[in-house]
Design a protein around this motif. Structure first.
Motif, PDB file in Angstrom:
ATOM      1  N   PRO A   1      -4.547  -1.599  -7.907  1.00 30.32           N
ATOM      2  CA  PRO A   1      -3.660  -0.430  -7.855  1.00 30.32           C
ATOM      3  C   PRO A   1      -2.346  -0.740  -8.578  1.00 30.32           C
ATOM      4  O   PRO A   1      -1.928  -1.903  -8.634  1.00 30.32           O
ATOM      5  CB  PRO A   1      -3.417  -0.234  -6.357  1.00 30.32           C
ATOM      6  CG  PRO A   1      -4.510  -0.978  -5.680  1.00 30.32           C
ATOM      7  CD  PRO A   1      -4.884  -2.113  -6.578  1.00 30.32           C
ATOM      8  N   PRO A   2      -1.712   0.275  -9.152  1.00 27.08           N
ATOM      9  CA  PRO A   2      -0.442   0.034  -9.843  1.00 27.08           C
ATOM     10  C   PRO A   2       0.569  -0.653  -8.929  1.00 27.08           C
ATOM     11  O   PRO A   2       0.595  -0.397  -7.717  1.00 27.08           O
ATOM     12  CB  PRO A   2       0.038   1.450 -10.201  1.00 27.08           C
ATOM     13  CG  PRO A   2      -1.187   2.297 -10.168  1.00 27.08           C
ATOM     14  CD  PRO A   2      -2.108   1.680  -9.163  1.00 27.08           C
ATOM     15  N   ALA A   3       1.365  -1.543  -9.519  1.00 27.16           N
ATOM     16  CA  ALA A   3       2.385  -2.240  -8.730  1.00 27.16           C
ATOM     17  C   ALA A   3       3.270  -1.210  -8.045  1.00 27.16           C
ATOM     18  O   ALA A   3       3.608  -0.179  -8.626  1.00 27.16           O
ATOM     19  CB  ALA A   3       3.198  -3.148  -9.644  1.00 27.16           C
ATOM     20  N   GLY A   4       3.623  -1.516  -6.805  1.00 31.01           N
ATOM     21  CA  GLY A   4       4.507  -0.621  -6.070  1.00 31.01           C
ATOM     22  C   GLY A   4       3.787   0.509  -5.363  1.00 31.01           C
ATOM     23  O   GLY A   4       4.431   1.342  -4.723  1.00 31.01           O
TER      24      GLY A   4
ATOM     25  N   GLY B   1       2.056   2.540  -2.572  1.00 31.52           N
ATOM     26  CA  GLY B   1       2.095   2.496  -1.110  1.00 31.52           C
ATOM     27  C   GLY B   1       0.718   2.203  -0.560  1.00 31.52           C
ATOM     28  O   GLY B   1      -0.281   2.194  -1.300  1.00 31.52           O
ATOM     29  N   ILE B   2       0.657   1.972   0.738  1.00 30.18           N
ATOM     30  CA  ILE B   2      -0.623   1.609   1.348  1.00 30.18           C
ATOM     31  C   ILE B   2      -1.653   2.720   1.165  1.00 30.18           C
ATOM     32  O   ILE B   2      -2.799   2.470   0.782  1.00 30.18           O
ATOM     33  CB  ILE B   2      -0.419   1.270   2.834  1.00 30.18           C
ATOM     34  CG1 ILE B   2       0.358  -0.047   2.954  1.00 30.18           C
ATOM     35  CG2 ILE B   2      -1.759   1.163   3.551  1.00 30.18           C
ATOM     36  CD1 ILE B   2       0.776  -0.384   4.364  1.00 30.18           C
ATOM     37  N   ASP B   3      -1.275   3.963   1.418  1.00 30.70           N
ATOM     38  CA  ASP B   3      -2.233   5.063   1.276  1.00 30.70           C
ATOM     39  C   ASP B   3      -2.754   5.150  -0.154  1.00 30.70           C
ATOM     40  O   ASP B   3      -3.940   5.419  -0.377  1.00 30.70           O
ATOM     41  CB  ASP B   3      -1.579   6.387   1.680  1.00 30.70           C
ATOM     42  CG  ASP B   3      -1.361   6.482   3.181  1.00 30.70           C
ATOM     43  OD1 ASP B   3      -2.237   6.023   3.936  1.00 30.70           O
ATOM     44  OD2 ASP B   3      -0.316   7.002   3.599  1.00 30.70           O
ATOM     45  N   ALA B   4      -1.884   4.913  -1.103  1.00 29.18           N
ATOM     46  CA  ALA B   4      -2.296   4.983  -2.510  1.00 29.18           C
ATOM     47  C   ALA B   4      -3.260   3.848  -2.857  1.00 29.18           C
ATOM     48  O   ALA B   4      -4.117   4.003  -3.736  1.00 29.18           O
ATOM     49  CB  ALA B   4      -1.076   4.940  -3.415  1.00 29.18           C
ATOM     50  N   GLN B   5      -3.125   2.728  -2.171  1.00 31.00           N
ATOM     51  CA  GLN B   5      -4.047   1.621  -2.438  1.00 31.00           C
ATOM     52  C   GLN B   5      -5.452   1.939  -1.918  1.00 31.00           C
ATOM     53  O   GLN B   5      -6.449   1.657  -2.584  1.00 31.00           O
ATOM     54  CB  GLN B   5      -3.507   0.332  -1.828  1.00 31.00           C
ATOM     55  CG  GLN B   5      -2.152  -0.015  -2.413  1.00 31.00           C
ATOM     56  CD  GLN B   5      -1.727  -1.439  -2.129  1.00 31.00           C
ATOM     57  OE1 GLN B   5      -2.460  -2.366  -2.393  1.00 31.00           O
ATOM     58  NE2 GLN B   5      -0.527  -1.589  -1.588  1.00 31.00           N
ATOM     59  N   TYR B   6      -5.530   2.529  -0.734  1.00 32.49           N
ATOM     60  CA  TYR B   6      -6.843   2.985  -0.254  1.00 32.49           C
ATOM     61  C   TYR B   6      -7.441   3.971  -1.253  1.00 32.49           C
ATOM     62  O   TYR B   6      -8.616   3.888  -1.621  1.00 32.49           O
ATOM     63  CB  TYR B   6      -6.721   3.680   1.111  1.00 32.49           C
ATOM     64  CG  TYR B   6      -6.607   2.746   2.285  1.00 32.49           C
ATOM     65  CD1 TYR B   6      -7.748   2.275   2.923  1.00 32.49           C
ATOM     66  CD2 TYR B   6      -5.366   2.351   2.783  1.00 32.49           C
ATOM     67  CE1 TYR B   6      -7.658   1.429   4.013  1.00 32.49           C
ATOM     68  CE2 TYR B   6      -5.266   1.511   3.867  1.00 32.49           C
ATOM     69  CZ  TYR B   6      -6.414   1.051   4.480  1.00 32.49           C
ATOM     70  OH  TYR B   6      -6.309   0.212   5.556  1.00 32.49           O
TER      71      TYR B   6
END
Ligand SMILES: [Zn+2]
Length: 315
Positions: free
Chosen positions: A156-159, A161-166
């Motif tokens: 996932p792009p650096a920075g 958030g957790i939801d965005a990583q899921y």
């Protein structure tokens, strides 16, 4: 369903749909000695979901029992607060099982599909059997989307958030599967599917689960109205899919975690009845008692039934 006839008449399996055949073969698998043996010898029986020594990972990452999940865009027919489709574990409950199959090693084999259905049947027969009013019936819808998408690569792009990583890992194959099922992408497509099976099955509640071999941010998690699980079930192993599924279903209906590493406390207002988390290990007397929301075991504390929204006023 096909094969109707006198009670006790043999099932005419040629008349069964693919879904019915999977359900029947999974049920037969559960009756086999090898299946029963695997259950009695399962790894990490009774172990806390918090993980610990050995290969078993903590059941939730970042102390998140429930993650945001696929974004839902407002639709014209939405009211100010759309009704959740799984308010309480009572009556007929429709369960959508989405077995996602990709190319090569991402294919979901027929034996893996059978195993998944058997594990879900096993996990939900526990949750249904634990209902004081014996009023819970699970009805299944099975989808088998085939997609050509390769596995997710990169990070996932650096920075993020957790939801965005899921979402980074989930979105590509999930939206591909939804398209193969005839639904729009994202949370709207998932919501449409859940509402469709709820109506078709004349159910009081509905939710769904995606099973996949694609890379995930975490091997099993709840996004409110739906679950995402990897077939391998990380270090817990496939013979514990039943209890992980039952535990995650608890979160769909609003039950909180009770193991210490979840960071739980004994307060809050959880589930259908808005009750506190009194069996939380961090504050209950002596750490509380065993429970499916705490351990890899078929145990139910006195609080989780209220969180699940079971009908509890049984004479
Ligand atoms: Zn949990």
């Amino acid at each position: 369903m096909g094969g109707g006839g006198a009670p006790g008449a043999p099932i005419n399996e040629e008349e069964l749909s693919s879904q019915e055949r999977l359900g029947l073969s999974a049920f037969r698998m559960r009756l086999s000695d090898s299946y029963k043996g695997a259950k009695s010898d399962r790894a990490y029986a009774g172990a806390e979901w918090g993980g610990g020594d050995g290969d078993r990972p903590r059941l939730h990452r970042d102390e998140r029992a429930v993650v945001r999940g696929a974004p839902i865009l407002p639709e014209p027919e939405d009211g100010p607060a759309p009704a959740p489709e799984a308010r309480r574990l009572s009556g007929r409950v429709a369960v959508g099982i989405v077995l996602v199959s990709g190319p090569g090693r991402l294919a979901m084999s027929s034996s893996q599909k059978q195993k998944i259905i058997a594990e879900i049947q096993n996990g939900l027969s526990y949750l249904g059997g634990a209902a004081p009013a014996r009023d819970v019936t699970f009805v299944y819808d099975i989808k088998e989307p085939q997609i050509a998408l390769p596995d997710t690569t990169g990070e996932p792009p650096a920075g993020s958030g957790i939801d965005a990583q899921y979402e980074f890992y989930e979105r590509p194959w999930r939206d591909g599967a939804l398209a193969a099922m005839g639904f729009q992408p994202g949370g709207n497509g998932i919501r449409s599917y859940i509402r469709q099976i709820k109506a078709e099955k004349r159910a009081q509640a509905a939710y769904c689960c995606f099973f996949t071999h694609y890379r995930l941010y975490h091997f099993a998690y709840c996004s409110g109205s739906y679950l995402t699980m990897s077939y391998e079930n990380d270090g817990w192993g496939v013979d514990n899919l039943d209890r992980v599924f039952a535990h995650e279903t608890g979160h769909v209906f609003g039950a909180p975690d009770e193991y210490a590493e979840s960071g739980c406390n004994c307060g809050g207002s959880w589930g259908f009845f808005g009750r506190p988390n009194l069996n939380c290990e961090n504050c209950a007397d002596g750490g509380g008692v065993s429970c499916i929301m705490k351990r890899n075991s078929w145990d139910m504390c006195s609080e989780t039934p209220f969180h699940l929204g079971y009908v509890t006023n049984v004479a």
